[in-house]
Design a protein around this motif. Structure first.
Motif, PDB file in Angstrom:
ATOM      1  N   UNK A 125       0.815  -1.221   0.000  1.00  0.00           N
ATOM      2  CA  UNK A 125       0.000   0.000   0.000  1.00  0.00           C
ATOM      3  C   UNK A 125       0.846   1.268   0.000  1.00  0.00           C
ATOM      4  N   UNK A 126       0.213   2.366  -0.352  1.00  0.00           N
ATOM      5  CA  UNK A 126       0.833   3.699  -0.310  1.00  0.00           C
ATOM      6  C   UNK A 126       2.094   3.770  -1.142  1.00  0.00           C
ATOM      7  N   UNK A 127       2.130   3.073  -2.294  1.00  0.00           N
ATOM      8  CA  UNK A 127       3.291   3.133  -3.177  1.00  0.00           C
ATOM      9  C   UNK A 127       3.069   4.204  -4.230  1.00  0.00           C
ATOM     10  N   UNK A 128       4.104   4.472  -5.034  1.00  0.00           N
ATOM     11  CA  UNK A 128       3.993   5.467  -6.095  1.00  0.00           C
ATOM     12  C   UNK A 128       3.031   4.991  -7.173  1.00  0.00           C
ATOM     13  N   UNK A 129       3.014   3.679  -7.436  1.00  0.00           N
ATOM     14  CA  UNK A 129       2.085   3.137  -8.418  1.00  0.00           C
ATOM     15  C   UNK A 129       2.731   2.616  -9.671  1.00  0.00           C
ATOM     16  N   UNK A 130       4.067   2.738  -9.794  1.00  0.00           N
ATOM     17  CA  UNK A 130       4.767   2.253 -10.974  1.00  0.00           C
ATOM     18  C   UNK A 130       5.658   1.072 -10.649  1.00  0.00           C
ATOM     19  N   UNK A 131       6.644   0.803 -11.496  1.00  0.00           N
ATOM     20  CA  UNK A 131       7.560  -0.318 -11.273  1.00  0.00           C
ATOM     21  C   UNK A 131       8.300  -0.189  -9.939  1.00  0.00           C
ATOM     22  N   UNK A 132       8.605  -1.346  -9.352  1.00  0.00           N
ATOM     23  CA  UNK A 132       9.268  -1.414  -8.052  1.00  0.00           C
ATOM     24  C   UNK A 132      10.477  -2.334  -8.152  1.00  0.00           C
ATOM     25  N   UNK A 133      11.581  -1.914  -7.535  1.00  0.00           N
ATOM     26  CA  UNK A 133      12.801  -2.727  -7.478  1.00  0.00           C
ATOM     27  C   UNK A 133      13.275  -2.800  -6.032  1.00  0.00           C
ATOM     28  N   UNK A 134      13.585  -3.999  -5.568  1.00  0.00           N
ATOM     29  CA  UNK A 134      14.029  -4.196  -4.188  1.00  0.00           C
ATOM     30  C   UNK A 134      15.384  -4.889  -4.170  1.00  0.00           C
ATOM     31  N   UNK A 137      19.229  -5.642   2.234  1.00  0.00           N
ATOM     32  CA  UNK A 137      20.204  -5.041   3.132  1.00  0.00           C
ATOM     33  C   UNK A 137      20.562  -6.132   4.125  1.00  0.00           C
ATOM     34  N   UNK A 138      21.743  -6.712   3.962  1.00  0.00           N
ATOM     35  CA  UNK A 138      22.120  -7.825   4.813  1.00  0.00           C
ATOM     36  C   UNK A 138      23.623  -7.865   4.995  1.00  0.00           C
ATOM     37  N   UNK A 139      24.034  -8.456   6.116  1.00  0.00           N
ATOM     38  CA  UNK A 139      25.459  -8.647   6.413  1.00  0.00           C
ATOM     39  C   UNK A 139      25.645 -10.112   6.764  1.00  0.00           C
ATOM     40  N   UNK A 140      26.175 -10.883   5.795  1.00  0.00           N
ATOM     41  CA  UNK A 140      26.285 -12.307   5.998  1.00  0.00           C
ATOM     42  C   UNK A 140      24.898 -12.909   6.105  1.00  0.00           C
ATOM     43  N   UNK A 141      24.648 -13.625   7.201  1.00  0.00           N
ATOM     44  CA  UNK A 141      23.326 -14.217   7.415  1.00  0.00           C
ATOM     45  C   UNK A 141      22.382 -13.279   8.158  1.00  0.00           C
ATOM     46  N   UNK A 142      22.874 -12.116   8.577  1.00  0.00           N
ATOM     47  CA  UNK A 142      22.039 -11.147   9.289  1.00  0.00           C
ATOM     48  C   UNK A 142      21.201 -10.359   8.288  1.00  0.00           C
ATOM     49  N   UNK A 143      19.894 -10.502   8.360  1.00  0.00           N
ATOM     50  CA  UNK A 143      18.997  -9.818   7.443  1.00  0.00           C
ATOM     51  C   UNK A 143      18.528  -8.526   8.085  1.00  0.00           C
ATOM     52  N   UNK A 144      19.036  -7.423   7.597  1.00  0.00           N
ATOM     53  CA  UNK A 144      18.773  -6.116   8.194  1.00  0.00           C
ATOM     54  C   UNK A 144      17.515  -5.458   7.641  1.00  0.00           C
ATOM     55  N   UNK A 145      17.248  -5.672   6.360  1.00  0.00           N
ATOM     56  CA  UNK A 145      16.091  -5.022   5.760  1.00  0.00           C
ATOM     57  C   UNK A 145      16.147  -5.075   4.247  1.00  0.00           C
ATOM     58  N   UNK A 146      15.530  -4.101   3.612  1.00  0.00           N
ATOM     59  CA  UNK A 146      15.477  -4.056   2.153  1.00  0.00           C
ATOM     60  C   UNK A 146      15.400  -2.600   1.703  1.00  0.00           C
ATOM     61  N   UNK A 147      16.048  -2.312   0.583  1.00  0.00           N
ATOM     62  CA  UNK A 147      15.976  -0.988  -0.020  1.00  0.00           C
ATOM     63  C   UNK A 147      15.051  -1.072  -1.226  1.00  0.00           C
ATOM     64  N   UNK A 148      14.064  -0.197  -1.276  1.00  0.00           N
ATOM     65  CA  UNK A 148      13.059  -0.225  -2.336  1.00  0.00           C
ATOM     66  C   UNK A 148      13.127   1.075  -3.129  1.00  0.00           C
ATOM     67  N   UNK A 149      13.257   0.965  -4.444  1.00  0.00           N
ATOM     68  CA  UNK A 149      13.183   2.138  -5.311  1.00  0.00           C
ATOM     69  C   UNK A 149      11.957   1.987  -6.209  1.00  0.00           C
ATOM     70  N   UNK A 150      11.350   3.124  -6.561  1.00  0.00           N
ATOM     71  CA  UNK A 150      10.107   3.101  -7.327  1.00  0.00           C
ATOM     72  C   UNK A 150      10.135   4.148  -8.438  1.00  0.00           C
ATOM     73  N   UNK A 151       9.463   3.825  -9.515  1.00  0.00           N
ATOM     74  CA  UNK A 151       9.246   4.759 -10.615  1.00  0.00           C
ATOM     75  C   UNK A 151       7.758   5.049 -10.728  1.00  0.00           C
ATOM     76  N   UNK A 152       7.442   6.140 -11.404  1.00  0.00           N
ATOM     77  CA  UNK A 152       6.054   6.527 -11.546  1.00  0.00           C
ATOM     78  C   UNK A 152       5.289   5.638 -12.510  1.00  0.00           C
ATOM     79  N   UNK A 153       3.967   5.725 -12.493  1.00  0.00           N
ATOM     80  CA  UNK A 153       3.141   4.930 -13.407  1.00  0.00           C
ATOM     81  C   UNK A 153       3.515   5.207 -14.866  1.00  0.00           C
TER      82      UNK A 153
END
Length: 356
Positions: A125-134, A137-153
């Protein structure tokens, strides 16, 4: 003449080709210059390894620019969810969902697999509405998160090259993130008591000095409670030190739950706790101490099969009524707690007014 015409035709054919090569070369050079500049910015960001939000803000900005995106958001793992921590542009964080489950989402799949992924339409929800790339974000086996970039519709979809570019950023950024998180954990451990989870003596003295200075500046009060567990040695003797540790943690939790959110609880000694109470006058401080006293003695502490009754003696002192400095305030509250012990324990005692 034929040769001249042929040469002219050849020249006319070569010129567009040369122009195309030149344009391609300039585009490659611009791309190289951009990558160099972005690499420099990323290097500068990685040097701020202790500033997690500052690091993520720069990484988001670089990622958006490199992938030609309109928004970039850093999501960090929190339990079974992902929480939006930092975004570019900064104001876009307010329009973000804030928290999304990992299960059944593109971001969750990226966290679990450790591989970048993209799609033409967003699944959150609450996204820009276009393509998404993820990218993870991790260090070895430690999963810290994810970086998400978005383009417009209607924008061009992301591809393998885009994913590789984003991973080239998130890889080194994850190392710096891990360092920042470790530094934050070390800072927390340096001012918190590992057994009870409340502040330690270092935090107590620093906080008390700061609050007394603030009270002096604004012409207000600052009170201090010293909470001393009665006959704690008997608890250790009868039930064992492991049970004693659980009682200490339980007492700390009840104290913290019975005071205001602005008050600071710390472990002062072996079986003593302190509560710094900003802007509480002597009467209000005694009332706060009475709430703490009742919270501790309200019901026994259950440890294993044992039901342990705990009582406390509490000393109360207030700046500037009973002390001139933070050190004097600590001594006055400590003396008041000792006086409560002399009077028979299991009660609240207030220091007498500071003598001139």
């Amino acid at each position: 003449a034929g040769r001249r015409g042929g040469a002219g035709g050849w020249a006319r054919g070569v010129n567009p080709l040369a122009g195309g090569v030149d344009r391609r070369w300039r585009a490659i050079k611009r791309g190289g210059d951009l990558l160099t500049a972005q690499g420099r910015r990323l290097g500068d960001a990685l040097q701020r390894t202790h500033d997690l939000d500052g690091l993520l803000a720069t990484v988001c900005a670089i990622s958006a620019s490199t992938t030609e995106s309109v928004r970039a958001t850093a999501w960090l793992v929190e339990g079974s969810s992902l929480v939006a921590r930092v975004a570019w542009p900064p104001e876009s964080l307010r329009s973000s969902a804030g928290r999304v489950p990992m299960e059944g989402t593109l971001m969750g799949r990226v966290v679990s697999t450790g591989l970048p992924a993209w799609m033409d339409r967003p699944d959150q929800p609450a996204s820009v509405g276009g393509p998404v790339l993820c990218a993870p974000l991790q260090r070895g086996s430690d999963r810290l998160g994810v970086l998400v970039v978005e383009r417009g519709p209607g924008s061009a979809a992301y591809d393998t090259e885009s994913g590789a570019s984003l991973v080239a950023i998130t890889g080194p950024a994850s190392v710096a993130m891990d360092n920042a998180l470790l530094h934050r954990q070390a800072q927390r451990l340096s001012v918190f008591d590992p057994l009870t989870g409340v502040g330690n003596l270092r935090m107590l003295t620093t906080t008390l000095a700061a609050e007394v200075d603030r009270a002096r500046h604004f012409g207000r009060c600052c009170s201090l409670l010293i909470v001393d567990i009665d006959r704690f040695r008997d608890i250790n003797t009868q039930h064992g030190h492991s049970a004693g540790d659980k009682v200490l943690a339980g007492v700390a939790a009840r104290i913290a739950a019975s005071v205001r959110t602005v008050d600071r609880v710390a472990r002062y000694g072996g079986e003593e706790f302190a509560v710094v109470c900003p802007e509480l006058d002597p009467e209000a401080a005694v009332a706060a101490a009475d709430r703490v006293w009742r919270a501790v003695r309200d019901q026994p502490f259950v440890v294993g099969d044992a039901s342990i009754v705990v009582r406390v003696s509490i000393g109360v002192a207030t700046w500037p009524q009973q002390a001139r400095t933070s050190t004097e305030l600590l001594r006055a509250a400590d003396d008041a707690a000792a006086h409560a012990k002399v009077l028979g324990r299991d009660q609240v005692s207030r220091t007498e007014r500071l003598s001139d």
